[in-house]
Design an enzyme around this catalytic site. Structure first.
Site, PDB file in Angstrom:
ATOM      1  N   ASP A  61      28.425  43.960  42.120  1.00 13.38           N
ATOM      2  CA  ASP A  61      29.548  43.483  42.926  1.00 13.38           C
ATOM      3  C   ASP A  61      29.100  42.662  44.128  1.00 13.38           C
ATOM      4  OD1 ASP A  61      31.115  45.018  41.165  1.00 13.38           O
ATOM      5  OD2 ASP A  61      31.061  46.757  42.486  1.00 13.38           O
ATOM      6  N   GLU A 231      40.748  41.925  39.325  1.00 16.52           N
ATOM      7  CA  GLU A 231      40.141  42.596  40.486  1.00 16.52           C
ATOM      8  C   GLU A 231      39.091  41.710  41.117  1.00 16.52           C
ATOM      9  OE1 GLU A 231      38.648  46.163  38.697  1.00 16.52           O
ATOM     10  OE2 GLU A 231      37.091  45.121  37.573  1.00 16.52           O
TER      11      GLU A 231
END
Length: 552
Positions: A61, A231
């Site tokens: 991420d 997302e």
């Protein structure tokens, strides 16, 4: 092999440099930790090239930002502590960790959290002399912002945000800030994984949300196709147009990056007809040395006007199995007809590519990419910031003194209310050798100390000096989606002096060697360790390997 002695992050003072170790507890003394790893793929670098991944191993991420000529990167760390590692670079290729944004127990409490819970998908940005990280603590508070004048820290306590969902990020427009994140759609969900992207203004001076929330994207690129898990959104503005880039398809092989565009901040946002702008899901599954699960990208513009994207992807060793977690990759971004492109459909993510037009700079003291090794002899008074444990420590369990790391038995693996006496480093290569020099005398049956390789509290192994039936032995235990250990093998050992324990990893197998008095033996060869893979263990992390001690 290069010897690296880490510098203190504030975490080393608090992980705990409430440093005393309880005198009555069973104590293990580790005098050295050695790591050497190499990639499975062979991809020689040519002049002017860099290597992917740019940060190997469990660093998922990635979020990147530029401040002048400096670049900063932050990654997810879930329930590991210290958490949210922060890196610095001058060229987007050579990265040096400068801190951990979550490095004090008073910031977040991970008690009761499983390893793949807690801090997800941070976003880093900068405005008016202050760095901001927007983040989510899953099952431990929700969405929050922390700030720092220096990205190396200290970072503030959380400013909690009053909305549900995950993956907040800040978009700065002039002196105003807006937060975009994943929330439930403004209708009953039509299917599992049906989510939406929302935006709301954030008053950064007062530290609170203001005004109305607006849904910008419902479901994903095409709601009729039931897209899942939109997302990791980021807003940016270029040439008067607003863009949303976001991940779609979940974190597995169907992961992708998509983009939307609008004339106004609050939409309507139109999806790009050429979506996705990054994915590997269309490539043959049987290709050699695949890179998979690519997505969760963030774009950054260099001081030269070029665009680049950091993103996560994985390098399975076989059949979708990988033990080392999701990693940070880098690719250039090109703009055509007003849309960004990261990688053409059907193209494999390259292991080598042309470097950004930025200063080459010196190589980092501790490499993050390619084949490398290091040795920590614990000859300072603190731990390097790369060392992490599980959950937020509340009681002292370690100290660094006299050229050794001393661990005092604490909670056992699987006790979610406590912190195991375990400190590890991320396994950054599927082919790796990890060893430690240990002095430990088990005082009773069941006391053990050595090296643990941990995916989570229910998927791990322990290679340890222990006592069984009143005799000191070296033993190997495994835990495969279980709450208790299985003894794999054991052998008598003279633990009166130092014992060297070595784990040799090769894809989905490991071998275990031990040495005392100059004699080296192998306890177990080619143990199947696919139970340490994300595919088997579940979750979002990678294997962490390091010293531990436990007592009954």
């Amino acid at each position: 092999m290069r010897r690296v002695v880490g510098r203190l992050g504030t975490a080393a003072a608090t992980l705990l440099a409430i440093t005393g170790v309880t005198a009555s507890a069973q104590v293990a003394r580790f005098e050295r930790f050695t790591y050497h790893g190499r990639s499975q793929e062979h991809a020689p670098l040519s002049a002017g090239q860099y290597r992917n991944p740019i940060v190997s191993g469990y660093y998922p991420d990635p979020s990147v930002t530029r401040v002048g000529d400096d670049y900063y990167l932050v990654n997810s760390s879930f329930a590991h502590f210290p958490g949210l590692p922060v890196f610095h670079s001058k060229n987007l290729v050579d990265w040096t960790q400068i801190g951990n944004a979550i490095d004090r127990p008073d910031q977040l409490d991970f008690t009761g959290r499983r390893v793949s819970e807690a801090v997800f998908a941070p976003d880093i940005s900068y405005h008016a002399g202050v760095f901001y990280i927007a983040n989510t603590c899953v099952a431990c508070g929700g969405n929050f912002i922390i700030t720092a004048r220096d990205p190396a820290g200290p970072w503030s306590k959380p400013i909690w945000l009053p909305f549900e969902g995950i993956d907040p990020s800040i978009f700065w427009e002039g002196d105003r800030a807006y937060i975009i994140n994943n929330r439930a759609p403004n209708e009953p969900p039509r299917y599992d994984g049906h989510r939406a992207l929302w935006v709301q203004e954030y008053d950064w001076r007062a530290g609170k949300m203001v005004g109305e929330s607006t849904q910008l994207v419902n479901g994903g690129v095409d709601l009729a196709t039931k897209p899942v898990w939109i997302e990791g959104p980021h807003l940016l503005k270029k040439d008067g147009l607003y863009y949303i880039t976001a991940a779609e398809g979940g974190t597995g092989d169907n992961h992708s990056q998509v983009v939307f565009r609008s004339n106004a901040l609050r939409g309507p946002f139109i999806p790009y007809a050429g979506n996705p702008i990054l994915t590997q899901r269309d490539l043959p599954a049987d290709r050699a040395h695949p890179v998979t699960s690519a997505g969760h990208a963030k774009l950054v513009q260099t001081q030269n006007g070029d665009w680049w994207a950091t993103f996560l992807a994985t390098r399975p060793y076989a059949d979708g199995h990988y033990n080392i977690g999701r990693e940070t990759f880098l690719l250039p971004v090109t703009w055509r007809a007003g849309w960004p492109h990261i990688l053409e459909r059907g193209r494999a993510i390259p292991f080598t590519a042309a470097r950004p037009r930025l200063p080459a700079g010196p190589a980092p003291a501790l490499p993050t990419s390619g084949d490398f090794g290091y040795v920590d002899e614990f000859d300072g008074g603190t731990l390097g910031m790369q060392w992490i444990g599980i959950r937020t420590p509340r009681l002292p369990f370690y100290r660094v003194a006299g050229g050794a790391l001393e661990l005092s038995a604490a909670a056992r693996f699987g006790d979610l209310s406590g912190t195991p006496a375990f400190l590890g480093r991320r396994q950054q290569h599927h082919v790796a050798t990890v060893s430690t020099v240990l002095r430990f005398t088990p005082e009773r049956d069941g006391a053990r100390a050595g090296l643990a390789a941990v995916q989570n509290d229910r998927s791990l192994l322990e290679f340890a000096v222990t006592r069984l039936g009143g005799k000191t032995v070296v033993a190997l235990y495994t835990r495969d989606l279980a709450d208790s250990d299985t003894l794999v093998a054991s052998a008598p050992v003279d633990a009166a002096g130092a014992v060297t324990l070595t784990i040799r990893a090769d894809g989905g197998t490991m071998a275990f060697d031990y040495a005392t008095g100059g004699a080296r033996r192998t306890l177990t060869e080619r143990l199947d360790t696919t139970f340490l893979s994300t595919q088997r263990a579940g979750g979002f992390v990678g294997t962490v390997v390091g010293p531990f001690v436990e007592a009954p």
